[in-house]
Design a protein around this motif. Sequence first.
Motif, short mmCIF file in Angstrom:
data_model
loop_
_atom_site.label_atom_id
_atom_site.label_comp_id
_atom_site.label_asym_id
_atom_site.label_seq_id
_atom_site.Cartn_x
_atom_site.Cartn_y
_atom_site.Cartn_z
N TYR A 114 0.88 -1.17 -0.01
CA TYR A 114 -0.12 -0.14 -0.03
C TYR A 114 1.00 1.39 0.20
CZ TYR A 114 -4.04 2.72 1.43
OH TYR A 114 -5.08 3.80 1.48
N SER A 118 0.76 4.29 -2.77
CA SER A 118 0.35 5.48 -2.41
C SER A 118 1.30 6.45 -2.16
CB SER A 118 -0.78 5.22 -1.39
OG SER A 118 -0.30 4.61 -0.11
N PHE A 203 -11.35 0.26 -0.47
CA PHE A 203 -10.76 -0.01 -1.63
C PHE A 203 -11.39 0.57 -3.03
CE2 PHE A 203 -9.17 -2.52 2.07
CZ PHE A 203 -7.90 -2.17 1.92
N GLN A 208 -9.73 5.99 -1.99
CA GLN A 208 -8.39 6.16 -2.07
C GLN A 208 -7.92 7.42 -2.27
OE1 GLN A 208 -6.15 3.85 -1.08
NE2 GLN A 208 -7.78 2.83 -0.38
N LEU A 229 -6.16 -4.49 -2.64
CA LEU A 229 -5.60 -3.31 -3.34
C LEU A 229 -5.55 -3.75 -4.86
CD1 LEU A 229 -2.47 -3.01 -1.07
CD2 LEU A 229 -4.34 -1.38 -1.50
N THR A 232 -8.70 -2.25 -6.40
CA THR A 232 -8.92 -0.88 -6.37
C THR A 232 -8.63 -0.40 -7.92
OG1 THR A 232 -8.28 -0.79 -4.24
CG2 THR A 232 -8.44 1.26 -5.23
N TYR A 235 -5.30 1.24 -9.12
CA TYR A 235 -3.94 0.86 -8.48
C TYR A 235 -3.79 -0.33 -9.69
CZ TYR A 235 -4.04 3.36 -4.29
OH TYR A 235 -4.07 4.00 -3.22
#
Length: 480
Positions: A114, A118, A203, A208, A229, A232, A235
């Motif tokens: 993550y 991010s 998610f 996000q 993740l 999402t 991503y």
Amino acid sequence: KNVSAPATVPSQDKLLGGLLSAAFEESTCQSRYKSSLYRKPSPFPLSPYLVKKLRKYEAYHKKCGPGTQRYRNAVEQLQAGRNADDGPECKYVVWFPCNGLGNRMLTIASTFLYALLSGRVMLVNVPREQEGLFCEPFPATSWVLPGGFPEGNPMKLNVGAPESYVNMLRNGVIRHDTPAASLPAHVYLHVEQTRLRLSDNIFCDDDQKLLGKFGWMILKSDSYFAPALFLTPMYERELARMFPEKEAVFHHLGRYLFHPTNKVWGIVRRYYEAYLARVDEKIGFQIRIFPEKPVKFENMYDQLTRCIRKQRLLPELGSPANATGEHDGKVKAVLIASLYSGYYDKIRGLYYENPTKTGEVVAVYQPSHEEKQEYASNEHNQKALAEIYLLSYCDKIAMSAWSTFGYVAYGFAGVKPWILLRPDWDKEVSQVACVRSTSVEPCLHSPPILGCRAKKEVDVARVKPYVRHCEDVGFGLKLF
Ligand code: GDP
């Protein structure tokens, strides 16, 4: 401490094809380079993009990590209760512990993924029972959250915390369009398997994006949330570049992040060299009895032997009268990890009292039997970590369903395990003894309800080609 750089650059092989940084002094953490020698080479190719991403992350962590002026500034901002404007130079995610060692390793790996996605620096809050277990993973800096961190009272980090993302949204403290400068100084992300669901659609892209505006994130989880993740949308592309083979996410990240300290490595190495180094094949059995679904010893033992027979994990027993005494000199070692000694006693007894049909020799070992689990004991955790590593050197692994301890071991190994299924809730015995896992990825026990905006439940295993339900946890999800 890992501040001194090595005199010579280790070979690419030693660095696992570039997965590991060359910027460490080997003697400070021997396991980083030695552990992989106890295993077959990884069957999963490493993407050069992931390697690049890791080196970039290491530089970022060094730039913003503890001890830097940037870190002090960020902590001051947090103390002052102000969130940074959009796009601060350094953003952080602080990991807090929850549950046993296996859970913790899976959530640290997920939190790290993550952080990579991010643009955050990952710091871990290391409680006493976890001190001295792992080497620093990032060169010339530290991942340990320094003392005096102003936020994140562990007692208050729970699903009801007012600063939790979901609660702040619900209570109108924040909205999806709140500008960065008007947000609180930190957000708490609670990713625990409450009611076996990851909380409310965090998610999703909208969430996000909003979460991304916070300079500080505090995260507590007991789940391997990496698969979430992958679900999402924002991503997805980046993840595809980092992990062309989605089955190897924990395998690579785990072997990048976790290196037992010299002290724990000593336990691993001594045991391995004494009992396992010279055998022809190693078979690991991990037997975990959960308090919430206790299985009687006789039933579990019966299930294990059914699995062994059906899957031909060990040589068949012959009759003592016909023992020829001839064999090809091959030795199979069985390594048992369990809190109890009963399984070891019985399996060892079988091969002590009876010959095998083929004449092969079976040696049975169990490093420890702690009797009960103690989350808060440092020595107990050292042994647990050592055993996770020892299991991960096995060529074949059979493990108890639902156990994150086992997930970590087979994930490191890159070996698809046989899973000893848990009996149904109303049953004492599992009809099917064990099934082969389709992936070396751990299972996420609490999948998100991926409705996002649509506000309806979706079975992601039907929608996404790279996730499926787990063999041991029917509603769980795993990458494959
Ligand atoms: P899980 O509960 O099976 O998902 O695995 P965790 O690792 O999260 O928690 C179980 C904890 O119990 C471990 O961390 C150990 O402290 C302890 N434990 C369970 N099984 C074993 C074992 O076979 N050997 C040792 N040494 N400890 C174990």
